[in-house]
Design a protein around this motif. Structure first.
Motif, PDB file in Angstrom:
ATOM      1  N   VAL A  87       1.050  -1.213  -0.070  1.00 50.67           N
ATOM      2  CA  VAL A  87       0.114   0.004  -0.108  1.00 50.67           C
ATOM      3  C   VAL A  87       0.854   1.107   0.021  1.00 50.67           C
ATOM      4  O   VAL A  87       1.719   1.217   0.858  1.00 50.67           O
ATOM      5  CB  VAL A  87      -0.849   0.035   1.357  1.00 50.67           C
ATOM      6  N   VAL A  88       0.620   2.011  -1.157  1.00 52.04           N
ATOM      7  CA  VAL A  88       1.546   3.063  -1.203  1.00 52.04           C
ATOM      8  C   VAL A  88       0.432   4.369  -0.928  1.00 52.04           C
ATOM      9  O   VAL A  88      -0.469   4.598  -1.905  1.00 52.04           O
ATOM     10  CB  VAL A  88       2.297   3.432  -2.461  1.00 52.04           C
ATOM     11  N   ASP A  89       0.752   5.268   0.063  1.00 45.91           N
ATOM     12  CA  ASP A  89      -0.202   6.430   0.311  1.00 45.91           C
ATOM     13  C   ASP A  89       1.073   7.870   0.114  1.00 45.91           C
ATOM     14  O   ASP A  89       1.819   8.294   0.970  1.00 45.91           O
ATOM     15  CB  ASP A  89      -0.540   6.564   1.730  1.00 45.91           C
ATOM     16  N   ALA A  90       0.795   8.274  -1.325  1.00 52.16           N
ATOM     17  CA  ALA A  90       1.674   9.266  -1.624  1.00 52.16           C
ATOM     18  C   ALA A  90       1.473  10.602  -0.714  1.00 52.16           C
ATOM     19  O   ALA A  90       2.284  11.377  -0.286  1.00 52.16           O
ATOM     20  CB  ALA A  90       1.703   9.671  -3.055  1.00 52.16           C
ATOM     21  N   LYS A  91       0.209  10.770  -0.577  1.00 51.29           N
ATOM     22  CA  LYS A  91      -0.119  12.012   0.583  1.00 51.29           C
ATOM     23  C   LYS A  91       0.650  11.946   2.055  1.00 51.29           C
ATOM     24  O   LYS A  91       1.038  13.110   2.280  1.00 51.29           O
ATOM     25  CB  LYS A  91      -1.634  12.077   0.576  1.00 51.29           C
ATOM     26  N   SER A  92       0.515  10.790   2.491  1.00 52.33           N
ATOM     27  CA  SER A  92       1.128  10.726   3.698  1.00 52.33           C
ATOM     28  C   SER A  92       2.442  10.224   3.751  1.00 52.33           C
ATOM     29  O   SER A  92       3.077  10.113   4.850  1.00 52.33           O
ATOM     30  CB  SER A  92       0.178   9.936   4.745  1.00 52.33           C
ATOM     31  N   ARG A  93       2.962   9.953   2.320  1.00 47.86           N
ATOM     32  CA  ARG A  93       4.292   9.577   2.147  1.00 47.86           C
ATOM     33  C   ARG A  93       4.666   8.363   3.100  1.00 47.86           C
ATOM     34  O   ARG A  93       5.629   8.192   3.697  1.00 47.86           O
ATOM     35  CB  ARG A  93       5.289  10.845   2.234  1.00 47.86           C
ATOM     36  N   SER A  94       3.883   7.448   2.910  1.00 52.93           N
ATOM     37  CA  SER A  94       3.952   5.873   3.483  1.00 52.93           C
ATOM     38  C   SER A  94       3.930   4.783   2.489  1.00 52.93           C
ATOM     39  O   SER A  94       3.074   4.955   1.466  1.00 52.93           O
ATOM     40  CB  SER A  94       2.885   5.860   4.510  1.00 52.93           C
ATOM     41  N   MET A  95       4.736   3.862   2.754  1.00 53.67           N
ATOM     42  CA  MET A  95       4.627   2.660   1.690  1.00 53.67           C
ATOM     43  C   MET A  95       5.027   1.627   2.814  1.00 53.67           C
ATOM     44  O   MET A  95       5.841   1.401   3.616  1.00 53.67           O
ATOM     45  CB  MET A  95       5.654   2.542   0.864  1.00 53.67           C
ATOM     46  N   GLN A  96       3.873   0.477   2.686  1.00 50.78           N
ATOM     47  CA  GLN A  96       3.824  -0.397   3.629  1.00 50.78           C
ATOM     48  C   GLN A  96       3.822  -1.885   2.769  1.00 50.78           C
ATOM     49  O   GLN A  96       3.070  -2.009   1.774  1.00 50.78           O
ATOM     50  CB  GLN A  96       2.433  -0.428   4.616  1.00 50.78           C
ATOM     51  N   LEU A  97       4.711  -2.620   3.021  1.00 49.77           N
ATOM     52  CA  LEU A  97       4.787  -4.118   2.423  1.00 49.77           C
ATOM     53  C   LEU A  97       4.436  -5.378   3.231  1.00 49.77           C
ATOM     54  O   LEU A  97       5.081  -5.193   4.421  1.00 49.77           O
ATOM     55  CB  LEU A  97       6.113  -4.315   1.619  1.00 49.77           C
ATOM     56  N   ALA A  98       3.763  -6.163   3.084  1.00 50.47           N
ATOM     57  CA  ALA A  98       3.698  -7.303   4.031  1.00 50.47           C
ATOM     58  C   ALA A  98       3.522  -8.626   2.989  1.00 50.47           C
ATOM     59  O   ALA A  98       3.037  -8.799   2.038  1.00 50.47           O
ATOM     60  CB  ALA A  98       2.125  -7.065   4.468  1.00 50.47           C
ATOM     61  N   THR A  99       4.746  -9.369   3.509  1.00 48.19           N
ATOM     62  CA  THR A  99       4.957 -10.435   2.604  1.00 48.19           C
ATOM     63  C   THR A  99       4.676 -11.662   3.587  1.00 48.19           C
ATOM     64  O   THR A  99       5.134 -11.690   4.559  1.00 48.19           O
ATOM     65  CB  THR A  99       6.286 -10.462   2.161  1.00 48.19           C
ATOM     66  N   ARG A 100       4.168 -12.683   2.991  1.00 50.26           N
ATOM     67  CA  ARG A 100       4.052 -14.063   3.676  1.00 50.26           C
ATOM     68  C   ARG A 100       4.127 -15.302   2.833  1.00 50.26           C
ATOM     69  O   ARG A 100       4.050 -15.046   1.635  1.00 50.26           O
ATOM     70  CB  ARG A 100       2.794 -14.199   4.441  1.00 50.26           C
ATOM     71  N   ASN A 101       4.915 -16.480   3.171  1.00 51.74           N
ATOM     72  CA  ASN A 101       4.555 -17.603   2.360  1.00 51.74           C
ATOM     73  C   ASN A 101       3.216 -18.271   2.267  1.00 51.74           C
ATOM     74  O   ASN A 101       2.440 -18.076   3.139  1.00 51.74           O
ATOM     75  CB  ASN A 101       5.775 -18.562   2.851  1.00 51.74           C
ATOM     76  N   ILE A 102       3.064 -18.601   0.930  1.00 45.52           N
ATOM     77  CA  ILE A 102       1.788 -19.416   0.700  1.00 45.52           C
ATOM     78  C   ILE A 102       2.035 -21.082   0.483  1.00 45.52           C
ATOM     79  O   ILE A 102       1.089 -21.639   0.441  1.00 45.52           O
ATOM     80  CB  ILE A 102       0.920 -18.843  -0.420  1.00 45.52           C
ATOM     81  N   SER A 103       3.321 -21.279   0.261  1.00 45.88           N
ATOM     82  CA  SER A 103       3.625 -22.628   0.122  1.00 45.88           C
ATOM     83  C   SER A 103       4.522 -22.801   1.436  1.00 45.88           C
ATOM     84  O   SER A 103       4.968 -22.069   2.153  1.00 45.88           O
ATOM     85  CB  SER A 103       4.419 -23.079  -0.951  1.00 45.88           C
ATOM     86  N   LEU A 104       4.736 -24.356   1.822  1.00 50.51           N
ATOM     87  CA  LEU A 104       5.434 -24.858   2.933  1.00 50.51           C
ATOM     88  C   LEU A 104       4.616 -24.644   4.091  1.00 50.51           C
ATOM     89  O   LEU A 104       5.412 -24.558   5.139  1.00 50.51           O
ATOM     90  CB  LEU A 104       6.909 -24.322   2.763  1.00 50.51           C
ATOM     91  N   GLN A 105       3.692 -23.997   4.030  1.00 52.11           N
ATOM     92  CA  GLN A 105       2.976 -23.505   5.533  1.00 52.11           C
ATOM     93  C   GLN A 105       2.716 -24.731   6.382  1.00 52.11           C
ATOM     94  O   GLN A 105       2.643 -24.504   7.737  1.00 52.11           O
ATOM     95  CB  GLN A 105       1.680 -22.937   4.972  1.00 52.11           C
ATOM     96  N   LYS A 106       2.779 -25.935   5.802  1.00 49.50           N
ATOM     97  CA  LYS A 106       2.696 -26.984   7.072  1.00 49.50           C
ATOM     98  C   LYS A 106       4.140 -27.214   7.589  1.00 49.50           C
ATOM     99  O   LYS A 106       4.050 -27.787   8.660  1.00 49.50           O
ATOM    100  CB  LYS A 106       1.976 -28.316   6.327  1.00 49.50           C
ATOM    101  N   PHE A 107       5.250 -26.676   7.153  1.00 52.56           N
ATOM    102  CA  PHE A 107       6.578 -26.694   7.691  1.00 52.56           C
ATOM    103  C   PHE A 107       6.973 -25.405   8.412  1.00 52.56           C
ATOM    104  O   PHE A 107       7.625 -25.357   9.506  1.00 52.56           O
ATOM    105  CB  PHE A 107       7.465 -27.085   6.736  1.00 52.56           C
ATOM    106  N   VAL A 108       6.465 -24.151   7.615  1.00 51.38           N
ATOM    107  CA  VAL A 108       7.172 -23.079   8.276  1.00 51.38           C
ATOM    108  C   VAL A 108       6.435 -21.956   7.538  1.00 51.38           C
ATOM    109  O   VAL A 108       5.408 -21.942   6.539  1.00 51.38           O
ATOM    110  CB  VAL A 108       8.556 -22.791   7.438  1.00 51.38           C
ATOM    111  N   GLU A 109       6.119 -21.051   8.831  1.00 50.83           N
ATOM    112  CA  GLU A 109       5.401 -19.726   8.323  1.00 50.83           C
ATOM    113  C   GLU A 109       6.287 -18.631   8.557  1.00 50.83           C
ATOM    114  O   GLU A 109       6.841 -18.327   9.560  1.00 50.83           O
ATOM    115  CB  GLU A 109       4.113 -19.442   9.401  1.00 50.83           C
ATOM    116  N   VAL A 110       6.278 -17.642   7.492  1.00 53.43           N
ATOM    117  CA  VAL A 110       6.946 -16.680   7.518  1.00 53.43           C
ATOM    118  C   VAL A 110       6.372 -15.305   7.261  1.00 53.43           C
ATOM    119  O   VAL A 110       5.633 -15.329   5.986  1.00 53.43           O
ATOM    120  CB  VAL A 110       8.450 -16.908   6.679  1.00 53.43           C
ATOM    121  N   GLU A 111       6.376 -14.294   8.109  1.00 49.70           N
ATOM    122  CA  GLU A 111       5.711 -13.005   7.665  1.00 49.70           C
ATOM    123  C   GLU A 111       6.729 -12.012   7.731  1.00 49.70           C
ATOM    124  O   GLU A 111       7.414 -11.799   8.937  1.00 49.70           O
ATOM    125  CB  GLU A 111       4.414 -12.912   8.836  1.00 49.70           C
TER     126      GLU A 111
END
Length: 185
Positions: A87-111
């Protein structure tokens, strides 16, 4: 058990340049050697919300599976698929990224969550990057006693890759700075 860590980094470049570098980080062929754990990045969707001016983007990222080689052998897979929401909000000058794995979830969860904002000490010249990452190895009967060690190895690998990502971002920012001044690098 969950391993979590956070990092902060100050880019001595304005927010607009740093966020431009963030978009170019995976596209620049010169960075493929440095970011060799990234195999592929595809944009799944993007939309600009007219009322707020916010940009919403979703990308699919394919990486070499995190963790030690023996874990990849046990699970029988050496790639991992992730989803990144931005999500990029140029007005407030903020960029937020959220990444998570969608494979291997029964072994590892990464966020991983990353936020770029103008630095409070120099809002027009510097950008602060705040990164939070959590890694959870799900206990396998054969690995339950090793889960904590594996999580620690994963954290170390993620921190190493984060440092490489910052190196790439700095290089792109310097390129963009030179480009804006009419010089070539």
């Amino acid at each position: 058990m969950v391993r979590a860590y956070s990092q902060e980094h100050t880019y001595k470049h304005p927010w607009e340049r740093v966020t431009s570098a963030s978009w170019r980080k995976f596209a620049d062929p010169e960075n493929k050697r440095t970011l060799s754990h990234i195999l592929e990045v595809d944009t799944l969707s993007h939309r600009l919300e007219p009322s707020s001016g916010k940009l919403y983007t979703t990308r699919a990222i394919t990486i070499h599976a995190p963790g030690p080689w023996f874990l990849r052998k046990i699970i029988g897979q050496d790639i991992c698929h992730c989803v990144e929401s931005t999500v990029v909000d140029a007005k407030s000058r903020s960029m937020q990224l959220a990444t998570r794995n969608i494979s291997l979830q029964k072994f590892v969860e990464v966020e991983e969550k990353i936020r770029y904002e103008p630095h409070p000490e120099n809002p027009n010249g510097w950008t602060i990057c705040r990164q939070e990452t959590s890694i959870r190895i799900k206990p396998l009967s054969a690995l339950a006693s090793m889960a904590e060690k594996i999580e620690q190895r994963c954290v170390e690998k993620f921190q190493h890759n984060s440092a490489k990502g910052r190196e790439v971002m700095e290089r792109i920012c310097k390129y963009l700075e030179a480009e804006s001044r009419g010089f070539s690098v």
